[in-house]
Design a protein around this motif. Sequence first.
Motif, PDB file in Angstrom:
ATOM      1  N   LYS A 180     -55.385   6.362 -24.817  1.00  0.00           N
ATOM      2  CA  LYS A 180     -54.254   5.460 -24.991  1.00  0.00           C
ATOM      3  C   LYS A 180     -52.980   6.268 -25.133  1.00  0.00           C
ATOM      4  CE  LYS A 180     -54.848   5.081 -29.969  1.00  0.00           C
ATOM      5  NZ  LYS A 180     -54.938   4.215 -31.125  1.00  0.00           N
ATOM      6  N   LEU A 181     -51.865   5.623 -24.818  1.00  0.00           N
ATOM      7  CA  LEU A 181     -50.566   6.265 -24.958  1.00  0.00           C
ATOM      8  C   LEU A 181     -50.054   6.057 -26.379  1.00  0.00           C
ATOM      9  CD1 LEU A 181     -48.716   5.313 -21.654  1.00  0.00           C
ATOM     10  CD2 LEU A 181     -49.532   7.561 -22.342  1.00  0.00           C
ATOM     11  N   VAL A 182     -49.618   7.133 -26.999  1.00  0.00           N
ATOM     12  CA  VAL A 182     -49.075   7.077 -28.349  1.00  0.00           C
ATOM     13  C   VAL A 182     -47.593   7.434 -28.270  1.00  0.00           C
ATOM     14  CG1 VAL A 182     -49.236   8.019 -30.687  1.00  0.00           C
ATOM     15  CG2 VAL A 182     -51.308   7.744 -29.327  1.00  0.00           C
ATOM     16  N   PHE A 183     -46.763   6.599 -28.875  1.00  0.00           N
ATOM     17  CA  PHE A 183     -45.311   6.815 -28.883  1.00  0.00           C
ATOM     18  C   PHE A 183     -44.979   7.844 -29.956  1.00  0.00           C
ATOM     19  CE2 PHE A 183     -40.882   5.178 -29.826  1.00  0.00           C
ATOM     20  CZ  PHE A 183     -40.356   5.464 -28.582  1.00  0.00           C
ATOM     21  N   LYS A 184     -44.355   8.945 -29.556  1.00  0.00           N
ATOM     22  CA  LYS A 184     -44.032  10.030 -30.486  1.00  0.00           C
ATOM     23  C   LYS A 184     -42.552  10.371 -30.385  1.00  0.00           C
ATOM     24  CE  LYS A 184     -48.462  11.872 -31.203  1.00  0.00           C
ATOM     25  NZ  LYS A 184     -49.072  12.961 -31.910  1.00  0.00           N
ATOM     26  N   ASN A 185     -42.105  11.269 -31.271  1.00  0.00           N
ATOM     27  CA  ASN A 185     -40.688  11.634 -31.236  1.00  0.00           C
ATOM     28  C   ASN A 185     -40.444  13.030 -31.797  1.00  0.00           C
ATOM     29  OD1 ASN A 185     -39.685  11.502 -34.206  1.00  0.00           O
ATOM     30  ND2 ASN A 185     -40.915   9.634 -33.972  1.00  0.00           N
ATOM     31  N   HIS A 186     -39.269  13.532 -31.454  1.00  0.00           N
ATOM     32  CA  HIS A 186     -38.764  14.805 -31.967  1.00  0.00           C
ATOM     33  C   HIS A 186     -37.561  14.550 -32.868  1.00  0.00           C
ATOM     34  CE1 HIS A 186     -41.242  17.184 -29.257  1.00  0.00           C
ATOM     35  NE2 HIS A 186     -40.793  16.488 -28.230  1.00  0.00           N
ATOM     36  N   LEU A 187     -37.550  13.404 -33.538  1.00  0.00           N
ATOM     37  CA  LEU A 187     -36.389  13.009 -34.322  1.00  0.00           C
ATOM     38  C   LEU A 187     -36.064  14.015 -35.423  1.00  0.00           C
ATOM     39  CD1 LEU A 187     -34.180  10.923 -34.769  1.00  0.00           C
ATOM     40  CD2 LEU A 187     -35.767   9.663 -36.232  1.00  0.00           C
ATOM     41  N   LYS A 188     -37.078  14.469 -36.144  1.00  0.00           N
ATOM     42  CA  LYS A 188     -36.838  15.402 -37.245  1.00  0.00           C
ATOM     43  C   LYS A 188     -36.194  16.693 -36.738  1.00  0.00           C
ATOM     44  CE  LYS A 188     -39.050  17.603 -41.190  1.00  0.00           C
ATOM     45  NZ  LYS A 188     -40.286  17.689 -41.991  1.00  0.00           N
ATOM     46  N   GLU A 189     -36.708  17.220 -35.643  1.00  0.00           N
ATOM     47  CA  GLU A 189     -36.166  18.462 -35.079  1.00  0.00           C
ATOM     48  C   GLU A 189     -34.719  18.266 -34.628  1.00  0.00           C
ATOM     49  OE1 GLU A 189     -39.061  17.008 -34.371  1.00  0.00           O
ATOM     50  OE2 GLU A 189     -40.617  18.490 -33.961  1.00  0.00           O
ATOM     51  N   LYS A 203     -28.834  19.163 -35.858  1.00  0.00           N
ATOM     52  CA  LYS A 203     -27.467  18.695 -36.098  1.00  0.00           C
ATOM     53  C   LYS A 203     -27.036  18.927 -37.545  1.00  0.00           C
ATOM     54  CE  LYS A 203     -26.395  16.796 -32.099  1.00  0.00           C
ATOM     55  NZ  LYS A 203     -25.257  17.183 -31.307  1.00  0.00           N
ATOM     56  N   GLY A 204     -27.940  19.436 -38.377  1.00  0.00           N
ATOM     57  CA  GLY A 204     -27.617  19.711 -39.772  1.00  0.00           C
ATOM     58  C   GLY A 204     -27.481  18.459 -40.617  1.00  0.00           C
ATOM     59  N   LEU A 205     -28.205  17.413 -40.242  1.00  0.00           N
ATOM     60  CA  LEU A 205     -28.112  16.145 -40.953  1.00  0.00           C
ATOM     61  C   LEU A 205     -29.332  15.920 -41.842  1.00  0.00           C
ATOM     62  CD1 LEU A 205     -26.996  13.883 -37.964  1.00  0.00           C
ATOM     63  CD2 LEU A 205     -25.564  14.631 -39.865  1.00  0.00           C
ATOM     64  N   SER A 206     -29.102  15.327 -43.001  1.00  0.00           N
ATOM     65  CA  SER A 206     -30.219  14.896 -43.851  1.00  0.00           C
ATOM     66  C   SER A 206     -30.689  13.534 -43.340  1.00  0.00           C
ATOM     67  CB  SER A 206     -29.771  14.773 -45.304  1.00  0.00           C
ATOM     68  OG  SER A 206     -28.872  13.683 -45.453  1.00  0.00           O
ATOM     69  N   CYS A 266     -30.155   7.955 -30.426  1.00  0.00           N
ATOM     70  CA  CYS A 266     -29.788   8.878 -29.346  1.00  0.00           C
ATOM     71  C   CYS A 266     -28.284   9.118 -29.317  1.00  0.00           C
ATOM     72  CB  CYS A 266     -30.260   8.328 -27.999  1.00  0.00           C
ATOM     73  SG  CYS A 266     -32.047   8.292 -27.800  1.00  0.00           S
ATOM     74  N   ILE A 267     -27.524   8.062 -29.472  1.00  0.00           N
ATOM     75  CA  ILE A 267     -26.063   8.187 -29.476  1.00  0.00           C
ATOM     76  C   ILE A 267     -25.611   9.010 -30.678  1.00  0.00           C
ATOM     77  CG2 ILE A 267     -23.901   6.904 -29.744  1.00  0.00           C
ATOM     78  CD1 ILE A 267     -25.342   4.632 -28.109  1.00  0.00           C
ATOM     79  N   ALA A 268     -26.158   8.713 -31.852  1.00  0.00           N
ATOM     80  CA  ALA A 268     -25.770   9.426 -33.077  1.00  0.00           C
ATOM     81  C   ALA A 268     -26.080  10.916 -32.986  1.00  0.00           C
ATOM     82  CB  ALA A 268     -26.477   8.814 -34.282  1.00  0.00           C
ATOM     83  N   LEU A 269     -27.188  11.257 -32.321  1.00  0.00           N
ATOM     84  CA  LEU A 269     -27.592  12.657 -32.208  1.00  0.00           C
ATOM     85  C   LEU A 269     -27.117  13.304 -30.909  1.00  0.00           C
ATOM     86  CD1 LEU A 269     -31.196  12.281 -33.644  1.00  0.00           C
ATOM     87  CD2 LEU A 269     -29.229  13.351 -34.770  1.00  0.00           C
ATOM     88  N   ASP A 270     -26.418  12.528 -30.076  1.00  0.00           N
ATOM     89  CA  ASP A 270     -25.904  13.007 -28.791  1.00  0.00           C
ATOM     90  C   ASP A 270     -27.027  13.609 -27.944  1.00  0.00           C
ATOM     91  OD1 ASP A 270     -23.920  13.399 -26.872  1.00  0.00           O
ATOM     92  OD2 ASP A 270     -23.467  15.423 -27.594  1.00  0.00           O
ATOM     93  N   GLN A 271     -28.110  12.842 -27.825  1.00  0.00           N
ATOM     94  CA  GLN A 271     -29.282  13.277 -27.063  1.00  0.00           C
ATOM     95  C   GLN A 271     -29.727  12.179 -26.108  1.00  0.00           C
ATOM     96  OE1 GLN A 271     -30.891  16.304 -27.212  1.00  0.00           O
ATOM     97  NE2 GLN A 271     -29.312  16.995 -28.634  1.00  0.00           N
TER      98      GLN A 271
END
Length: 72
Positions: free
Chosen positions: A4-13, A18-21, A55-60
């Motif tokens: 099955k396809l699992v939705f994942k992300n690189h949000l933390k990285e 960007k140096g954001l908490s 995506c907009i907030a992280l400019d990605q």
Amino acid sequence: MNQKLVFKNHLKEMRNAKGLSQSELASMVGVSRQTISSIENGQFNPTAKLALILCIALDQKFEDIFYFELSV
């Protein structure tokens, strides 16, 4: 095999790059810190709208943060 396809992300990285908490990013996009944490840990999948706002907030690009992975 039942894959099955699992939705994942690189949000933390991306957030760390960007140096954001979590709290700072949450404030930028209008959600709670717990929501950001849950997305990063894969416990919650964001709506399409929230994913695009992140995506907009992280400019990605969407595909640089979010992706699918095959799982068995």
